[in-house]
Design an enzyme around this catalytic site. Structure first.
Site, PDB file in Angstrom:
ATOM      1  N   ASP A  12       5.970  -5.987   3.443  1.00  0.00           N
ATOM      2  CA  ASP A  12       5.489  -7.307   3.013  1.00  0.00           C
ATOM      3  C   ASP A  12       4.201  -7.681   3.743  1.00  0.00           C
ATOM      4  O   ASP A  12       3.955  -7.244   4.870  1.00  0.00           O
ATOM      5  CB  ASP A  12       6.589  -8.350   3.288  1.00  0.00           C
ATOM      6  CG  ASP A  12       6.370  -9.634   2.511  1.00  0.00           C
ATOM      7  OD1 ASP A  12       5.590  -9.633   1.538  1.00  0.00           O
ATOM      8  OD2 ASP A  12       6.982 -10.658   2.882  1.00  0.00           O
ATOM      9  N   HIS A  29      -2.829  -4.190  -1.416  1.00  0.00           N
ATOM     10  CA  HIS A  29      -1.851  -3.200  -1.892  1.00  0.00           C
ATOM     11  C   HIS A  29      -2.357  -1.775  -1.660  1.00  0.00           C
ATOM     12  O   HIS A  29      -1.596  -0.896  -1.259  1.00  0.00           O
ATOM     13  CB  HIS A  29      -1.553  -3.423  -3.379  1.00  0.00           C
ATOM     14  CG  HIS A  29      -0.866  -4.727  -3.659  1.00  0.00           C
ATOM     15  ND1 HIS A  29       0.204  -5.181  -2.906  1.00  0.00           N
ATOM     16  CD2 HIS A  29      -1.092  -5.687  -4.600  1.00  0.00           C
ATOM     17  CE1 HIS A  29       0.593  -6.365  -3.381  1.00  0.00           C
ATOM     18  NE2 HIS A  29      -0.181  -6.693  -4.397  1.00  0.00           N
ATOM     19  N   LEU A 123      12.263  15.009   5.076  1.00  0.00           N
ATOM     20  CA  LEU A 123      12.533  13.568   4.981  1.00  0.00           C
ATOM     21  C   LEU A 123      12.770  13.213   3.514  1.00  0.00           C
ATOM     22  O   LEU A 123      12.034  13.671   2.641  1.00  0.00           O
ATOM     23  CB  LEU A 123      11.326  12.771   5.498  1.00  0.00           C
ATOM     24  CG  LEU A 123      11.356  11.261   5.275  1.00  0.00           C
ATOM     25  CD1 LEU A 123      12.143  10.562   6.374  1.00  0.00           C
ATOM     26  CD2 LEU A 123       9.959  10.665   5.233  1.00  0.00           C
TER      27      LEU A 123
HETATM   28  C1  IPE Z   1       9.825  -8.417  -1.309  1.00  0.00           C
HETATM   29  O1  IPE Z   1       8.669  -9.059  -1.014  1.00  0.00           O
HETATM   30  C2  IPE Z   1       9.577  -7.327  -2.301  1.00  0.00           C
HETATM   31  C3  IPE Z   1       8.798  -6.199  -1.817  1.00  0.00           C
HETATM   32  C4  IPE Z   1       8.372  -6.023  -0.590  1.00  0.00           C
HETATM   33  C5  IPE Z   1       8.487  -5.181  -2.793  1.00  0.00           C
HETATM   34  P1  IPE Z   1       8.240 -10.418  -1.743  1.00  0.00           P
HETATM   35  O2  IPE Z   1       6.952 -10.811  -1.136  1.00  0.00           O
HETATM   36  O3  IPE Z   1       8.266 -10.229  -3.201  1.00  0.00           O
HETATM   37  O4  IPE Z   1       9.424 -11.395  -1.320  1.00  0.00           O
HETATM   38  P2  IPE Z   1       9.493 -12.973  -1.234  1.00  0.00           P
HETATM   39  O5  IPE Z   1       9.094 -13.498  -2.580  1.00  0.00           O
HETATM   40  O6  IPE Z   1       8.551 -13.411  -0.165  1.00  0.00           O
HETATM   41  O7  IPE Z   1      10.911 -13.261  -0.886  1.00  0.00           O
HETATM   42  C1  IPE Z   2       4.201  -6.799  -0.422  1.00  0.00           C
HETATM   43  O1  IPE Z   2       3.130  -7.644  -0.148  1.00  0.00           O
HETATM   44  C2  IPE Z   2       3.981  -5.954  -1.646  1.00  0.00           C
HETATM   45  C3  IPE Z   2       4.799  -6.323  -2.796  1.00  0.00           C
HETATM   46  C4  IPE Z   2       5.705  -7.252  -2.826  1.00  0.00           C
HETATM   47  C5  IPE Z   2       4.579  -5.573  -4.021  1.00  0.00           C
HETATM   48  P1  IPE Z   2       2.962  -9.047  -0.877  1.00  0.00           P
HETATM   49  O2  IPE Z   2       2.155  -8.832  -2.104  1.00  0.00           O
HETATM   50  O3  IPE Z   2       4.268  -9.700  -1.079  1.00  0.00           O
HETATM   51  O4  IPE Z   2       2.094  -9.833   0.207  1.00  0.00           O
HETATM   52  P2  IPE Z   2       2.210 -11.350   0.612  1.00  0.00           P
HETATM   53  O5  IPE Z   2       3.639 -11.631   0.949  1.00  0.00           O
HETATM   54  O6  IPE Z   2       1.743 -12.128  -0.573  1.00  0.00           O
HETATM   55  O7  IPE Z   2       1.302 -11.479   1.793  1.00  0.00           O
HETATM   56 MG    MG Z   3       5.363 -11.027   0.027  1.00  0.00          MG
END
Ligand code: IPE
Ligand code: IPE
Ligand code: MG
Length: 227
Positions: A12, A29, A123
């Site tokens: 995240d 990303h 792995l």
């Molecule tokens: C969880 O992250 C999903 C992934 C890391 C793929 P999100 O950013 O989508 O989760 P919330 O919305 O903060 O709970």
């Molecule tokens: C995690 O990073 C990747 C996915 C959920 C696909 P985010 O895109 O959720 O990044 P934040 O939480 O907005 O910083």
């Molecule tokens: Mg996120």
């Protein structure tokens, strides 16, 4: 002593990483994919056997269409594009999640990656794509109902998961400071340890996995018993 066999990561903070640099979320990303490569190496160095990474949740479809498209393109082009590197490291890729809803092109590329890495055994890397914990349990139970099972058990439910041979996750860690599971590994997290780290996902590297492993080794896992 606790042994870290299976590590799960909620990757995240890609968006926040990009925002801090005035870059589009997509740049976060892309950078996140680079840290995944470092983390895979770190996991191998630390003798971790199974690594499950949360790439796209069943809830992530709520994001703007352009972002979803970008992520699907990453899964389609970039992952297969890394197949040589992945294979040279001895990584076996497995898919976790609901196939329906994923674009044909992404499925094709992912299936090819799975097929071409199936003999590797250093792995096992489980990619959780269009994954949701509720969805995983519901699909398993519905399959059992279809099979005519009238009473479920924990092993029966697990036997219908996508990769029932992969042991339950020992340690779930999340980057970027949020302290929640966001529908990740709901069933198998029953007794896993949890760890939350402020560092944003694109800033993770091999060293972070050393830290994560050290943190895990300090845990006292009792599973309801006494230590
Ligand atoms: C969880 O992250 C999903 C992934 C890391 C793929 P999100 O950013 O989508 O989760 P919330 O919305 O903060 O709970
Ligand atoms: C995690 O990073 C990747 C996915 C959920 C696909 P985010 O895109 O959720 O990044 P934040 O939480 O907005 O910083
Ligand atoms: Mg996120």
């Amino acid at each position: 002593m606790a042994e870290l066999v299976h590590l799960g990561i909620i990757m995240d903070g890609n968006g926040r990483w990009a925002k801090k640099r005035n870059l589009p979320r997509a740049a976060g990303h892309l950078e996140g994919l680079k840290s995944l490569k470092k983390v895979i190496k770190g996991a191998i160095d630390e003798d971790i056997k199974y690594l499950t990474v949360y790439c796209f949740s069943t809830e992530n479809w709520k994001r703007p269409e352009a972002e979803v498209k970008y992520l699907m393109a990453l899964f389609t082009n970039k992952i297969y594009g890394e197949i040589k590197t992945i294979s040279n490291l001895g990584v076996q890729i497995r898919l976790l999640g609901n196939r329906s809803g994923l674009p044909e092109a992404a499925l094709k590329a992912l299936d090819r990656t799975v097929e071409e890495t199936k003999e590797n055994n250093k792995l096992v890397l489980q990619l959780a794509i269009n994954y949701g914990g509720y969805d995983e349990i519901i699909r398993a139970v519905n399959q059992l109902i279809k099979d005519g099972v009238s009473e479920v058990t924990v092993p029966l439910i697990r036997s219908k998961f996508d990769n029932p041979d992969i042991p339950p996750v020992d340690f779930i860690v999340r980057s970027a400071g949020e302290e929640r599971l966001s529908n990740f590994l709901l069933f198998d997290s029953a007794y896993s340890e949890l760890g939350f780290y402020d560092r944003l996902w694109p800033d993770w590297d091999e060293e972070m996995i050393k830290t994560v492993k050290q943190d895990f080794l300090k845990r006292d896992r009792r599973f309801g018993g006494l230590s």
